[in-house]
Scaffold this active site. Structure first.
Site, PDB file in Angstrom:
ATOM      1  N   HIS A 162       4.882 -16.993   3.293  1.00 62.55           N
ATOM      2  CA  HIS A 162       4.516 -17.178   1.360  1.00 62.55           C
ATOM      3  C   HIS A 162       5.185 -18.963   1.154  1.00 62.55           C
ATOM      4  O   HIS A 162       5.168 -18.907   0.041  1.00 62.55           O
ATOM      5  CB  HIS A 162       4.785 -15.815   0.921  1.00 62.55           C
TER       6      HIS A 162
ATOM      7  N   ASP B 225       6.085 -13.535   5.890  1.00 59.70           N
ATOM      8  CA  ASP B 225       6.562 -13.854   3.639  1.00 59.70           C
ATOM      9  C   ASP B 225       6.785 -14.780   3.878  1.00 59.70           C
ATOM     10  O   ASP B 225       6.839 -16.073   5.150  1.00 59.70           O
ATOM     11  CB  ASP B 225       7.498 -12.532   4.450  1.00 59.70           C
TER      12      ASP B 225
END
Ligand SMILES: *[C@@H]1O[C@H](CO)[C@@H](O)[C@H](O)[C@H]1NC(C)=O
Ligand SMILES: *[C@@H]1O[C@H](CO)[C@@H](O)[C@H](O)[C@H]1NC(C)=O
Ligand SMILES: *[C@@H]1O[C@H](CO)[C@@H](O)[C@H](O)[C@H]1NC(C)=O
Length: 394
Positions: A244, A221
């Site tokens: 991310h 993430d």
């Protein structure tokens, strides 16, 4: 003088041999080794209480003191809450061993946290060789949508220094920083598989003067999520990816007022990330995200290298009367490739984003023969020397 110090050390050994506490004549002060406090370090016995009692000794000392978690051992820890305030102005943790978490089946108590350090000022963690492993695979497989523990939480701290810590395979986010004023993380290695859900590298909230530098963050993430209540956050010389990217927000969920300002991301690489430089806000929130600079950024196959999404969390394009105001955002010195042809997306609210600056940005598609493009709504600012072509309202 020399003689006096040696003499004191000898006296100390004599006076408290059973405590097995040592004085280090250098800067570390009194050393308290978790092994001497009963930790086994066999990877099986729960060493939580032994580490806690070693911490309480260190934290209770009037002079400089160091908690030692030695190399070559694996400390199984069910949960650990190291609380301050400590007596001395500064405390150290020398961490060269490995700490490992229980799997999901063996978890006890609160599922939101594992190791928590609260209300400690002037803490330095020297973690050359140290590793904290969240043992998260059982959580990722069996508990995708349930609450999963953040491995290491810093809560209410001033003057935190963390060096050379390796964090791996957290069940949830790896490190959270909340309510801190002044924190420097250097030479960190934060690693989890690309598919591991919500394993943010750093989650920062309600904190100021936080620097993360010279580190690698490769998780499932966000590399870094910068949430509400943050200012003066500095990310320098980071290798980020997979993951991310670096994200401001999401801000303004459920109509909340949230603020982020003075964020400086400098000399970072985004390699195979789903986003690069990202700002996301929910429609209907208030507050601001401003004075945010992404400078000298290298991209390799990043999916959304530059993105402002003020329509985060909703499907339809919202025309809410209220929004978190996005302004003074600078993208300078970007170079590299985008995995998709949409390389720059500025989805500003109908109220607009202001003073958005593009300066020397050069992003091309990583797919041969394809050209990258930019898409933008309600964005105001200036553009110099930027590919793909973008033109903003003045
Ligand atoms: C880590 O998790 C696995 C299951 O995924 C479990 O078998 C193992 O015992 C755990 N390690 C520790 C130290 O508890
Ligand atoms: C950010 O950190 C870098 C490296 O430590 C430093 O040179 C720079 O001055 C810092 N910038 C800000 C705005 O704090
Ligand atoms: C920082 O900049 C230097 C010099 O341009 C470059 O060699 C290095 O790879 C950069 N680091 C990151 C993490 O992008």
């Amino acid at each position: 003088m020399q003689r006096l110090i040696i003499c004191c050390i000898l006296i100390h050994f004599f006076v408290s041999p059973t405590l097995s506490i040592r004085i280090n004549a250098a800067t570390q002060g009194t050393l308290v080794n978790v092994i001497d406090q009963g930790a086994r370090g066999d990877g099986k016995t729960d060493d939580s209480n032994a580490i806690l009692s070693a911490w309480q000794r260190v934290c209770g000392m009037a002079g400089p003191a160091t908690l030692v978690i030695p190399a070559g051992k694996v400390f199984f820890v069910k949960r650990l809450e190291l609380d301050g305030p400590c007596k001395a102005q500064s405390v150290r943790i020398q961490f060269a061993g490995k700490i490992v978490a229980p799997s999901l089946d063996a978890w006890v108590g609160d599922k939101g946290k594992w190791i928590v350090i609260s209300n400690v000022n002037g803490l330095t963690i020297d973690a050359e060789g140290g590793n904290i492993d969240g043992n998260g695979s059982s959580w990722w497989e069996k508990c995708k949508s349930c609450q999963r523990p953040t491995s290491l939480r810093f809560h209410n701290c001033n003057g935190l220094v963390v060096n050379s810590l390796s964090m791996t395979n957290s069940a949830g986010a790896h490190i959270s920083v909340n309510g801190c004023n002044g924190a420097i993380f250097s030479h960190m290695n934060v690693i989890a598989p690309e598919h591991s859900p919500n394993t943010d590298g750093f989650d920062i909230a309600n904190s100021k003067f936080v620097t993360i530098q010279d580190s690698t963050i490769a998780t499932g993430d966000d590399c870094i999520a910068i949430n509400g209540g943050c200012s003066n956050i500095n990310a320098t010389r980071l290798f980020c990816g997979p993951g991310h990217g670096i994200s401001i927000g999401s801000l303004g969920r459920g109509g909340a007022r949230e603020t982020v300002e003075e964020v400086y991301v400098h000399n970072c690489s985004f390699i195979g990330t789903t986003n690069g430089a990202r700002i996301k806000t929910w429609p209907g929130g208030s507050g601001y995200a401003r004075k945010i600079t992404f400078d000298q950024i290298i991209l390799k196959n990043a999916q959304n290298p530059i993105i402002i999404d003020q329509n985060y969390g909703v499907k339809q394009l919202s025309s809410s009367e209220q929004a978190v105001m996005v302004s003074e955002v600078t993208y300078r010195g970007f170079v590299g490739t985008s995995a998709k042809d949409l390389a720059i997306l500025l989805k500003c609210s109908t109220l607009g984003c202001f003073n958005i600056v593009f300066d020397n940005v050069d992003i091309v598609s990583s797919q041969p023969g394809k050209s990258a493009y930019a898409s933008y709504y309600n964005a105001h600012g200036s553009v110099t020397n930027t590919v793909p072509k973008i033109s903003l309202f003045k």
